[in-house]
Design an enzyme around this catalytic site. Sequence first.
Site, mmCIF file in Angstrom:
data_model
loop_
_atom_site.group_PDB
_atom_site.id
_atom_site.type_symbol
_atom_site.label_atom_id
_atom_site.label_comp_id
_atom_site.label_asym_id
_atom_site.label_seq_id
_atom_site.Cartn_x
_atom_site.Cartn_y
_atom_site.Cartn_z
ATOM 1 N N TRP A 9 -23.104 -3.755 11.881
ATOM 2 C CA TRP A 9 -23.184 -2.675 12.878
ATOM 3 C C TRP A 9 -22.485 -3.047 14.187
ATOM 4 C CZ3 TRP A 9 -28.944 -0.494 12.628
ATOM 5 C CH2 TRP A 9 -29.125 0.120 11.380
ATOM 6 N N LYS A 10 -22.098 -4.292 14.340
ATOM 7 C CA LYS A 10 -21.447 -4.759 15.587
ATOM 8 C C LYS A 10 -22.299 -4.332 16.805
ATOM 9 C CE LYS A 10 -17.052 -4.366 13.256
ATOM 10 N NZ LYS A 10 -15.629 -4.545 13.379
ATOM 11 N N GLU A 107 -14.118 -11.330 15.267
ATOM 12 C CA GLU A 107 -14.340 -10.903 16.662
ATOM 13 C C GLU A 107 -15.030 -12.012 17.453
ATOM 14 O OE1 GLU A 107 -16.191 -7.188 15.692
ATOM 15 O OE2 GLU A 107 -14.264 -6.421 14.986
ATOM 16 N N GLU A 183 -11.915 -11.403 5.262
ATOM 17 C CA GLU A 183 -11.596 -10.248 6.101
ATOM 18 C C GLU A 183 -10.279 -10.485 6.837
ATOM 19 O OE1 GLU A 183 -15.338 -7.928 7.266
ATOM 20 O OE2 GLU A 183 -15.191 -9.579 8.679
ATOM 21 N N SER A 227 -11.703 -2.258 6.744
ATOM 22 C CA SER A 227 -11.407 -0.839 6.487
ATOM 23 C C SER A 227 -11.825 -0.364 5.096
ATOM 24 C CB SER A 227 -9.922 -0.541 6.744
ATOM 25 O OG SER A 227 -9.614 -0.759 8.105
ATOM 26 N N GLY A 248 -17.765 -2.488 8.280
ATOM 27 C CA GLY A 248 -18.020 -2.231 9.698
ATOM 28 C C GLY A 248 -18.241 -0.748 9.934
#
Length: 269
Positions: A9-10, A107, A183, A227, A248
Site C-alpha cells: 500500500w506504500k 523506493e 521488481e 505494473s 502496488g
Amino acid sequence: MQAWIIGNWKQNPATIHDVNALLDDLLTTMNATEQANTAFTARCQLMLAPSFIHLTTVSARLKGTSALCAAQDISAHSATVGAYTGDCSAQQIADAGATWTILGHSERRQYHQESHDKLLQKVTHALTQDLGVVFCIGETQAQYDAQQTLEVIDSQLSVIRDLLAQQPKLIDSLSTRLIIAYEPVWAIGTGKVPTVAEVSATHQHIKQSVAGFAKSLSAITVLYGGSVNADNADSFAADSMIDGALVGGASLKAESFLAIANAFSRANT
Ligand code: PEP
C-alpha cells in the site's frame, strides 16, 4: 505451489477512514471469492502491507481471515528497543500483528540509501523476531538498457548469501521465511512491463542463485512486481517461474487486487 499475492500500500490510504473502507471492500470481495472457489486459499496466499501507522488496525481486521499482514520496512538499528527516533523495530512490528516485512524495496533503496550492510542488519533483525522477509531486488532503466540485470540482481542477492555465511543457523528458518520479489525499478508505477519471457529467465536465474547459497532454498518463492494489473496478470500467472506478484497501485482497489489473485489461482489448477 501456492501463489503469493502481496499488496504494497506504500504511503496510502490518507486516513484511517479510508483504510477501513478499503478493508471493507477487500474482505467482502475475498469472502465472495473464497465462496465461489473453495480451492482459492489453497492456491493463493494473500498478504497486505500497510504503513506502520495502520498496521495494528489492518492486522486486527485480518485476524481469522486467510490473509496475512506485513510491514513495509523495519529498523536496521535494533531488533527490539532503543534511542532510534522515527524507527520501528521488528519486535514492535511483530507485536502489532504483522508476520512478515517487505525489505529492500527500490523506493527505500532510492530515498533512504539502503545499502547492503543496512539490509543485512534488517533481514537479520526480522528473522530473529520470527518475521518472514519479502526481499525486493531489481535493476534501474539504465542498468536494463546496459543489459546489466543479472549482474545487479547477483549483487543485491549477496545480502542473502552473506547472511547465511554469517549465520548458518538461519538456513532452516529461511526456507519458509524468505520470498524474493523481482521488481525492475523502471516497471514500478510506470505501466511499463518486461516481457513474460524476460521475467521468466530472470526468475530462473534468481532461483538457481539462491539454491546455490543453500540446498534447502531450492524451492524459493520468487514474485514479479512492477505494473501488474487485472489485464496483464494472466500472462504472468501462466509462467511456471513466476510464483505470484507484489502489487502496488492495483492493490488499492479490492476489485483489481482480487482479479490479480484470481488469475494466479486459475493458473494453479
Ligand atoms: C511496488 O511498488 O512494489 C509495485 C510493484 O508498484 P506498482 O504495482 O504500482 O508498479
